[in-house]
Design a protein around this motif. Sequence first.
Motif, PDB file in Angstrom:
ATOM      1  N   ALA A   1       3.113   5.924  -3.025  1.00 30.51           N
ATOM      2  CA  ALA A   1       4.269   6.734  -3.431  1.00 30.51           C
ATOM      3  C   ALA A   1       4.382   6.847  -4.948  1.00 30.51           C
ATOM      4  O   ALA A   1       5.115   7.705  -5.449  1.00 30.51           O
ATOM      5  CB  ALA A   1       5.556   6.134  -2.863  1.00 30.51           C
ATOM      6  N   ASN A   2       3.665   6.018  -5.668  1.00 30.91           N
ATOM      7  CA  ASN A   2       3.713   6.039  -7.132  1.00 30.91           C
ATOM      8  C   ASN A   2       3.175   7.373  -7.655  1.00 30.91           C
ATOM      9  O   ASN A   2       2.153   7.862  -7.199  1.00 30.91           O
ATOM     10  CB  ASN A   2       2.886   4.882  -7.697  1.00 30.91           C
ATOM     11  N   GLY A   3       3.892   7.955  -8.586  1.00 31.54           N
ATOM     12  CA  GLY A   3       3.448   9.196  -9.212  1.00 31.54           C
ATOM     13  C   GLY A   3       3.849  10.463  -8.478  1.00 31.54           C
ATOM     14  O   GLY A   3       3.458  11.552  -8.874  1.00 31.54           O
ATOM     15  N   ARG A   4       4.639  10.339  -7.409  1.00 29.09           N
ATOM     16  CA  ARG A   4       5.096  11.533  -6.694  1.00 29.09           C
ATOM     17  C   ARG A   4       6.098  12.307  -7.538  1.00 29.09           C
ATOM     18  O   ARG A   4       6.878  11.736  -8.283  1.00 29.09           O
ATOM     19  CB  ARG A   4       5.757  11.144  -5.376  1.00 29.09           C
ATOM     20  N   VAL A   5       6.073  13.603  -7.385  1.00 31.46           N
ATOM     21  CA  VAL A   5       7.034  14.454  -8.087  1.00 31.46           C
ATOM     22  C   VAL A   5       8.318  14.488  -7.274  1.00 31.46           C
ATOM     23  O   VAL A   5       8.301  14.747  -6.070  1.00 31.46           O
ATOM     24  CB  VAL A   5       6.489  15.886  -8.266  1.00 31.46           C
ATOM     25  N   LEU A   6       9.420  14.219  -7.947  1.00 26.55           N
ATOM     26  CA  LEU A   6      10.730  14.250  -7.301  1.00 26.55           C
ATOM     27  C   LEU A   6      11.311  15.655  -7.373  1.00 26.55           C
ATOM     28  O   LEU A   6      10.812  16.517  -8.103  1.00 26.55           O
ATOM     29  CB  LEU A   6      11.657  13.251  -7.984  1.00 26.55           C
ATOM     30  N   GLN A   7      12.393  15.898  -6.641  1.00 27.89           N
ATOM     31  CA  GLN A   7      13.028  17.214  -6.635  1.00 27.89           C
ATOM     32  C   GLN A   7      13.518  17.625  -8.014  1.00 27.89           C
ATOM     33  O   GLN A   7      13.587  18.809  -8.332  1.00 27.89           O
ATOM     34  CB  GLN A   7      14.189  17.224  -5.652  1.00 27.89           C
ATOM     35  N   ASN A   8      13.836  16.628  -8.853  1.00 28.39           N
ATOM     36  CA  ASN A   8      14.338  16.943 -10.195  1.00 28.39           C
ATOM     37  C   ASN A   8      13.190  17.147 -11.197  1.00 28.39           C
ATOM     38  O   ASN A   8      13.433  17.294 -12.390  1.00 28.39           O
ATOM     39  CB  ASN A   8      15.289  15.859 -10.682  1.00 28.39           C
ATOM     40  N   GLY A   9      11.948  17.141 -10.725  1.00 29.49           N
ATOM     41  CA  GLY A   9      10.797  17.389 -11.586  1.00 29.49           C
ATOM     42  C   GLY A   9      10.238  16.138 -12.244  1.00 29.49           C
ATOM     43  O   GLY A   9       9.172  16.194 -12.871  1.00 29.49           O
ATOM     44  N   LYS A  10      10.924  15.014 -12.114  1.00 37.40           N
ATOM     45  CA  LYS A  10      10.436  13.765 -12.686  1.00 37.40           C
ATOM     46  C   LYS A  10       9.474  13.104 -11.701  1.00 37.40           C
ATOM     47  O   LYS A  10       9.378  13.511 -10.547  1.00 37.40           O
ATOM     48  CB  LYS A  10      11.590  12.832 -13.041  1.00 37.40           C
ATOM     49  N   TYR A  11       8.764  12.097 -12.187  1.00 37.37           N
ATOM     50  CA  TYR A  11       7.795  11.404 -11.353  1.00 37.37           C
ATOM     51  C   TYR A  11       8.296  10.006 -10.988  1.00 37.37           C
ATOM     52  O   TYR A  11       9.006   9.375 -11.762  1.00 37.37           O
ATOM     53  CB  TYR A  11       6.459  11.240 -12.112  1.00 37.37           C
ATOM     54  N   THR A  12       7.846   9.532  -9.826  1.00 33.94           N
ATOM     55  CA  THR A  12       8.181   8.179  -9.436  1.00 33.94           C
ATOM     56  C   THR A  12       7.309   7.197 -10.205  1.00 33.94           C
ATOM     57  O   THR A  12       6.169   7.499 -10.546  1.00 33.94           O
ATOM     58  CB  THR A  12       7.950   7.938  -7.930  1.00 33.94           C
ATOM     59  N   SER A  13       7.878   6.058 -10.456  1.00 32.77           N
ATOM     60  CA  SER A  13       7.134   4.939 -11.043  1.00 32.77           C
ATOM     61  C   SER A  13       7.400   3.747 -10.148  1.00 32.77           C
ATOM     62  O   SER A  13       8.443   3.115 -10.221  1.00 32.77           O
ATOM     63  CB  SER A  13       7.620   4.664 -12.465  1.00 32.77           C
ATOM     64  N   MET A  14       6.458   3.493  -9.237  1.00 24.83           N
ATOM     65  CA  MET A  14       6.656   2.474  -8.224  1.00 24.83           C
ATOM     66  C   MET A  14       5.543   1.430  -8.307  1.00 24.83           C
ATOM     67  O   MET A  14       4.658   1.417  -7.462  1.00 24.83           O
ATOM     68  CB  MET A  14       6.709   3.113  -6.836  1.00 24.83           C
ATOM     69  N   PRO A  15       5.610   0.570  -9.325  1.00 24.42           N
ATOM     70  CA  PRO A  15       4.548  -0.432  -9.456  1.00 24.42           C
ATOM     71  C   PRO A  15       4.739  -1.573  -8.474  1.00 24.42           C
ATOM     72  O   PRO A  15       5.800  -1.820  -8.007  1.00 24.42           O
ATOM     73  CB  PRO A  15       4.727  -0.923 -10.882  1.00 24.42           C
TER      74      PRO A  15
ATOM     75  N   LYS B   1       0.839  -1.208   0.000  1.00 24.24           N
ATOM     76  CA  LYS B   1       0.000   0.000   0.000  1.00 24.24           C
ATOM     77  C   LYS B   1       0.874   1.259   0.000  1.00 24.24           C
ATOM     78  O   LYS B   1       0.604   2.212  -0.724  1.00 24.24           O
ATOM     79  CB  LYS B   1      -0.929  -0.024   1.210  1.00 24.24           C
ATOM     80  N   MET B   2       1.942   1.265   0.825  1.00 19.50           N
ATOM     81  CA  MET B   2       2.842   2.425   0.864  1.00 19.50           C
ATOM     82  C   MET B   2       3.517   2.655  -0.482  1.00 19.50           C
ATOM     83  O   MET B   2       3.647   3.794  -0.929  1.00 19.50           O
ATOM     84  CB  MET B   2       3.918   2.229   1.936  1.00 19.50           C
ATOM     85  N   VAL B   3       3.945   1.570  -1.127  1.00 22.03           N
ATOM     86  CA  VAL B   3       4.610   1.697  -2.426  1.00 22.03           C
ATOM     87  C   VAL B   3       3.633   2.277  -3.445  1.00 22.03           C
ATOM     88  O   VAL B   3       3.973   3.204  -4.194  1.00 22.03           O
ATOM     89  CB  VAL B   3       5.163   0.336  -2.904  1.00 22.03           C
TER      90      VAL B   3
END
Length: 182
Positions: free
Chosen positions: A168-182, A163-165
Amino acid sequence: MTTKSHVVVVTGGSGFVGQHVIKHLQLHAPFVTEIRVLDIAPYTQKLKGFTQKIPVHSHVSDINNAEKVAAVLKGVDSVLHLASVVDSRFHPNVDLMQKVNVEGTKIIIQACIEENIQRLVYCGSITPYQGWEDVKDGNENTLKHNENCIIRDYGNSKAAAEKMVLEANGRVLQNGKYTSMP
């Protein structure tokens, strides 16, 4: 022509599933230039049928050591999170499963976010979904967490981590990219 390096961390890489994942990376992932294993046991190749073409660096640590996790994840492109405690005894160590499976996963997620790592692949299990009744035609879209799963405490800890993972999917990172945590 220079090839961009692609560094992968495999948490739990010394275990059964981790050994097979590392073998698969060695055989089928020519884009990977370094594999870092983060495990409480040192990595030694236990499977046959391949030679190590990609360097494997073993980092011995508990995934609850946030400083060590952050150091190992520095400069990494992808994390394959396999580390887990499975305890199916009559009186399982629930505290240890909570510490490693849930709190350890939280530390991995946080380190990925802090290090701008876009890809975190979480190794789950059918256990959180498998109750005592038959599952027919079940898949990731139709199965729901079953709090009365067969290996209840382990399954519940894996469901909480999953559930935590997913959150966290789709969060914006400091570098402007998004997380992909499937």
